[in-house]
Motif scaffolding. Structure first.
Motif, PDB file in Angstrom:
ATOM      1  N   GLY A   1      37.472  39.578  45.428  1.00 43.49           N
ATOM      2  CA  GLY A   1      36.668  40.479  45.615  1.00 43.49           C
ATOM      3  C   GLY A   1      35.998  39.641  43.580  1.00 43.49           C
ATOM      4  O   GLY A   1      36.024  39.693  42.947  1.00 43.49           O
TER       5      GLY A   1
ATOM      6  N   SER B   1      42.761  30.024  46.701  1.00 41.36           N
ATOM      7  CA  SER B   1      41.726  30.286  45.981  1.00 41.36           C
ATOM      8  C   SER B   1      40.112  29.114  46.577  1.00 41.36           C
ATOM      9  O   SER B   1      40.599  28.179  47.127  1.00 41.36           O
ATOM     10  N   ARG B   2      39.025  29.495  45.523  1.00 42.09           N
ATOM     11  CA  ARG B   2      38.342  29.058  46.133  1.00 42.09           C
ATOM     12  C   ARG B   2      38.062  27.424  44.782  1.00 42.09           C
ATOM     13  O   ARG B   2      37.397  26.358  45.215  1.00 42.09           O
TER      14      ARG B   2
ATOM     15  N   SER C   1      44.112  34.076  41.682  1.00 40.84           N
ATOM     16  CA  SER C   1      43.968  33.580  40.187  1.00 40.84           C
ATOM     17  C   SER C   1      43.557  34.260  40.084  1.00 40.84           C
ATOM     18  O   SER C   1      43.583  34.431  38.424  1.00 40.84           O
ATOM     19  N   GLY C   2      42.758  35.282  40.137  1.00 36.83           N
ATOM     20  CA  GLY C   2      42.658  36.252  38.853  1.00 36.83           C
ATOM     21  C   GLY C   2      43.793  37.954  38.064  1.00 36.83           C
ATOM     22  O   GLY C   2      44.540  36.410  37.861  1.00 36.83           O
ATOM     23  N   PHE C   3      43.336  38.337  37.764  1.00 37.20           N
ATOM     24  CA  PHE C   3      44.319  39.129  37.217  1.00 37.20           C
ATOM     25  C   PHE C   3      44.908  39.829  37.229  1.00 37.20           C
ATOM     26  O   PHE C   3      46.624  39.470  36.909  1.00 37.20           O
ATOM     27  N   LEU C   4      45.155  40.164  38.728  1.00 37.63           N
ATOM     28  CA  LEU C   4      45.768  41.104  39.538  1.00 37.63           C
ATOM     29  C   LEU C   4      46.706  39.630  39.922  1.00 37.63           C
ATOM     30  O   LEU C   4      48.207  39.715  39.877  1.00 37.63           O
TER      31      LEU C   4
ATOM     32  N   VAL D   1      44.341  49.049  36.504  1.00 35.16           N
ATOM     33  CA  VAL D   1      45.675  47.684  35.102  1.00 35.16           C
ATOM     34  C   VAL D   1      45.796  47.941  34.632  1.00 35.16           C
ATOM     35  O   VAL D   1      44.807  47.301  33.834  1.00 35.16           O
TER      36      VAL D   1
ATOM     37  N   LEU E   1      43.425  40.228  47.452  1.00 36.87           N
ATOM     38  CA  LEU E   1      42.283  40.910  45.792  1.00 36.87           C
ATOM     39  C   LEU E   1      41.714  39.887  46.168  1.00 36.87           C
ATOM     40  O   LEU E   1      40.852  40.082  44.459  1.00 36.87           O
TER      41      LEU E   1
ATOM     42  N   ARG F   1      34.382  41.031  49.156  1.00 40.37           N
ATOM     43  CA  ARG F   1      35.475  42.092  50.279  1.00 40.37           C
ATOM     44  C   ARG F   1      35.582  41.830  51.410  1.00 40.37           C
ATOM     45  O   ARG F   1      36.612  41.604  51.808  1.00 40.37           O
TER      46      ARG F   1
ATOM     47  N   SER G   1      43.556  51.303  44.058  1.00 41.75           N
ATOM     48  CA  SER G   1      44.294  50.763  43.412  1.00 41.75           C
ATOM     49  C   SER G   1      43.246  52.048  41.614  1.00 41.75           C
ATOM     50  O   SER G   1      41.797  51.177  41.890  1.00 41.75           O
ATOM     51  N   ALA G   2      44.048  52.544  40.890  1.00 43.78           N
ATOM     52  CA  ALA G   2      43.172  53.473  40.006  1.00 43.78           C
ATOM     53  C   ALA G   2      43.636  51.303  38.838  1.00 43.78           C
ATOM     54  O   ALA G   2      43.810  50.763  39.236  1.00 43.78           O
TER      55      ALA G   2
HETATM   56  N1  LIG Z   1      42.163  45.213  37.954  1.00 43.30           N
HETATM   57  C1  LIG Z   1      42.092  46.548  38.467  1.00 43.30           C
HETATM   58  O1  LIG Z   1      42.406  47.375  37.108  1.00 43.30           O
HETATM   59  C2  LIG Z   1      41.805  46.929  39.321  1.00 43.30           C
HETATM   60  C3  LIG Z   1      41.390  48.477  40.057  1.00 43.30           C
HETATM   61  C4  LIG Z   1      41.226  48.502  40.834  1.00 43.30           C
HETATM   62  C5  LIG Z   1      40.943  47.534  41.865  1.00 43.30           C
HETATM   63  N2  LIG Z   1      41.046  46.560  41.690  1.00 43.30           N
HETATM   64  C6  LIG Z   1      40.447  45.227  42.733  1.00 43.30           C
HETATM   65  O2  LIG Z   1      41.432  44.276  43.391  1.00 43.30           O
HETATM   66  C7  LIG Z   1      40.904  43.403  43.360  1.00 43.30           C
HETATM   67  C8  LIG Z   1      41.950  42.122  42.435  1.00 43.30           C
HETATM   68  O3  LIG Z   1      41.493  42.269  41.102  1.00 43.30           O
HETATM   69  P1  LIG Z   1      41.533  41.876  39.828  1.00 43.30           P
HETATM   70  O4  LIG Z   1      41.328  42.492  38.481  1.00 43.30           O
HETATM   71  O5  LIG Z   1      42.849  40.377  39.980  1.00 43.30           O
HETATM   72  O6  LIG Z   1      39.827  40.558  39.986  1.00 43.30           O
HETATM   73  P2  LIG Z   1      39.781  39.152  39.355  1.00 43.30           P
HETATM   74  O7  LIG Z   1      40.254  38.987  37.866  1.00 43.30           O
HETATM   75  O8  LIG Z   1      38.346  39.306  38.974  1.00 43.30           O
HETATM   76  O9  LIG Z   1      39.865  38.215  40.603  1.00 43.30           O
HETATM   77  C9  LIG Z   1      39.862  38.187  42.070  1.00 43.30           C
HETATM   78  C10 LIG Z   1      39.794  37.264  41.985  1.00 43.30           C
HETATM   79  O10 LIG Z   1      38.484  37.026  43.902  1.00 43.30           O
HETATM   80  C11 LIG Z   1      37.829  35.585  43.793  1.00 43.30           C
HETATM   81  N3  LIG Z   1      36.512  35.745  43.885  1.00 43.30           N
HETATM   82  C12 LIG Z   1      35.339  36.185  43.049  1.00 43.30           C
HETATM   83  N4  LIG Z   1      34.731  35.901  43.041  1.00 43.30           N
HETATM   84  C13 LIG Z   1      34.608  35.307  45.034  1.00 43.30           C
HETATM   85  C14 LIG Z   1      34.132  34.984  46.536  1.00 43.30           C
HETATM   86  N5  LIG Z   1      32.850  35.204  45.612  1.00 43.30           N
HETATM   87  N6  LIG Z   1      34.756  35.021  47.406  1.00 43.30           N
HETATM   88  C15 LIG Z   1      35.650  34.880  47.959  1.00 43.30           C
HETATM   89  N7  LIG Z   1      36.745  35.090  46.429  1.00 43.30           N
HETATM   90  C16 LIG Z   1      36.168  35.804  45.256  1.00 43.30           C
HETATM   91  C17 LIG Z   1      38.705  34.607  42.530  1.00 43.30           C
HETATM   92  O11 LIG Z   1      39.043  33.849  42.776  1.00 43.30           O
HETATM   93  P3  LIG Z   1      38.749  32.473  42.812  1.00 43.30           P
HETATM   94  O12 LIG Z   1      37.685  32.127  42.266  1.00 43.30           O
HETATM   95  O13 LIG Z   1      40.227  31.493  42.419  1.00 43.30           O
HETATM   96  O14 LIG Z   1      38.758  32.047  44.515  1.00 43.30           O
HETATM   97  C18 LIG Z   1      39.255  35.907  41.563  1.00 43.30           C
HETATM   98  O15 LIG Z   1      40.337  35.537  40.740  1.00 43.30           O
HETATM   99  C19 LIG Z   1      39.252  43.178  43.106  1.00 43.30           C
HETATM  100  O16 LIG Z   1      39.183  43.144  44.526  1.00 43.30           O
HETATM  101  C20 LIG Z   1      38.894  44.650  42.466  1.00 43.30           C
HETATM  102  O17 LIG Z   1      37.831  45.376  42.969  1.00 43.30           O
HETATM  103  C21 LIG Z   1      41.396  45.871  40.853  1.00 43.30           C
END
Ligand SMILES: NC(=O)c1ccc[n+]([C@@H]2O[C@H](COP(=O)([O-])OP(=O)(O)OC[C@H]3O[C@@H](n4cnc5c(N)ncnc54)[C@H](OP(=O)(O)O)[C@@H]3O)[C@@H](O)[C@H]2O)c1
Length: 336
Positions: A93, A55-56, A13-16, A196, A91, A112, A193-194
């Motif tokens: 975290g 998603s939660r 549900s988040g960015f990626l 994004v 995804l 994670r 991933s670096a």
């Molecule tokens: N964006 C980047 O540039 C980037 C770069 C390197 C690595 N990453 C990694 O890639 C993953 C996805 O990134 P993103 O940018 O899409 O992150 P994001 O927008 O924060 O989305 C992460 C998703 O994780 C779920 N989440 C949050 N807290 C949680 C918890 N306590 N238990 C279970 N689920 C939980 C949420 O979904 P719900 O609330 O719907 O459950 C949320 O939509 C992350 O692990 C991040 O560390 C991202």
């Protein structure tokens, strides 16, 4: 729609997740439009996928996406989604863009590790396991460096001056639980991933653009630290590429081939995004520490030198649409 064309986005549900849902969902909608019109024109995209988001929180209006509830740590009805899926992409975290208090550290780590563990257990029990499982990881796993760039064999470790002990500990634990999962019929790919670059609200690109427009787009700290990055479109294309590589398992760097220094990146943003005056105000180390405290985040996200290159993707024949950051920023500035 063939059943083996389902992609499950855990924590999607988040960015990626939204990026990938849009990317793969577009393929499936194109297929529907094509079949309903019985068109003789353009054939559908090679991969036509149905997307399910774990998603939660299941929103009342999810748009074209199908949301399925899970808690990210224990089995439930959601495990049925994995059965016969062509790919599972984890995804989930808690965001790392926060102060690393004890409570936040636990959430960052547990969200994670637990989501990865429960997905592994669920996949192991599938009658028809998914063909591939891509699990998020991070390019932060590699050691802080001003030297040669790290490929997938780069050194993993921490450095005092980068203040990256906790992030590397998380990355190691995350990859370890992924490696330990016994899913012999499912290929596993750790996505290192670096950052994004995309137009999602409050993600790095719009935040940096805003800083630059307020005249705050100078170098951060010494400005010598390397920044690794990938354009959102290349991120999605690389995921699709990996789904299609039927033999490969292992870690893959998701980063454009040309990392640059923080000073170079900020100069580029100033040039492309319209800074009100030349150099932009630089932020010294103590200013970053104070600013990070006020913004409830950590300086490590900025001061660590991440110099990472996508050797595996390049050697496998993947072509980046945005290999240079000036191309990526110019594209995002005109589309966002
Ligand atoms: N964006 C980047 O540039 C980037 C770069 C390197 C690595 N990453 C990694 O890639 C993953 C996805 O990134 P993103 O940018 O899409 O992150 P994001 O927008 O924060 O989305 C992460 C998703 O994780 C779920 N989440 C949050 N807290 C949680 C918890 N306590 N238990 C279970 N689920 C939980 C949420 O979904 P719900 O609330 O719907 O459950 C949320 O939509 C992350 O692990 C991040 O560390 C991202």
């Amino acid at each position: 729609m063939k059943s083996d064309q389902r992609i499950v986005l855990a924590g999607g549900s988040g960015f990626l997740g939204r990026l990938l849902a849009e990317y793969f969902g577009r393929s499936s909608r194109r297929e529907e439009a094509h079949s309903s019109l019985n068109a003789k024109s353009e054939p559908p995209h090679v991969g036509c996928y149905e997307v399910a988001v774990l998603s939660r929180h299941v929103p009342r209006y999810a748009g074209p996406m199908r949301y399925v509830r899970w808690d990210g740590e224990s089995p439930g009805d959601w495990v049925e989604e994995l059965n016969g899926a062509c790919a599972v992409i984890n995804l989930a975290g808690r965001t790392v863009d926060c102060r690393y208090t004890t409570a936040n550290r636990r959430l960052i780590m547990d969200s994670r590790v637990n989501s990865t563990r429960v997905l592994g257990e669920a996949i192991a029990k599938c009658a028809q396991p998914p063909k591939v499982w891509l699990n998020s990881s991070t390019a932060t796993i590699y050691r802080h460096t001003f030297g040669a760039a790290w490929d997938e064999n780069g050194e993993i470790g921490t450095t005092l001056e980068a203040k990256d002990e906790f992030s590397v500990e998380v990355a190691r634990a995350w990859e370890q639980v992924f490696a330990d999962a016994a899913t012999p019929e499912t290929r596993k790919v750790a996505m290192r991933s670096a950052m994004v670059l995309g137009n999602y609200r409050n993600s790095v690109f719009p935040v940096l653009r805003r800083l630059v427009r307020f005249g705050l787009g100078g170098r951060m700290g010494s400005g010598r630290q390397f920044v690794s990055w990938i354009h959102a479109e290349d991120f999605c294309r690389a995921v699709e590429w990996l789904i299609e590589q039927e033999e490969f398992s292992g870690p893959v760097n998701f980063a454009a081939p040309n990392p640059l220094t923080n000073a170079e990146m900020m100069a580029l943003f100033r040039r492309v995004c319209g800074a009100p005056f030349g150099a932009g105000l630089p932020a010294t180390r103590w200013m970053l520490e104070a600013g990070a405290f006020l913004l409830r985040t950590e300086t490590e996200l900025i001061i660590k030198s991440r110099r990472v290159v996508p050797s595996w993707l390049l050697h496998s024949g993947f072509e980046f649409r945005f290999p240079m950051m000036d191309m990526a920023v110019a594209n995002l500035a005109t589309t966002g």
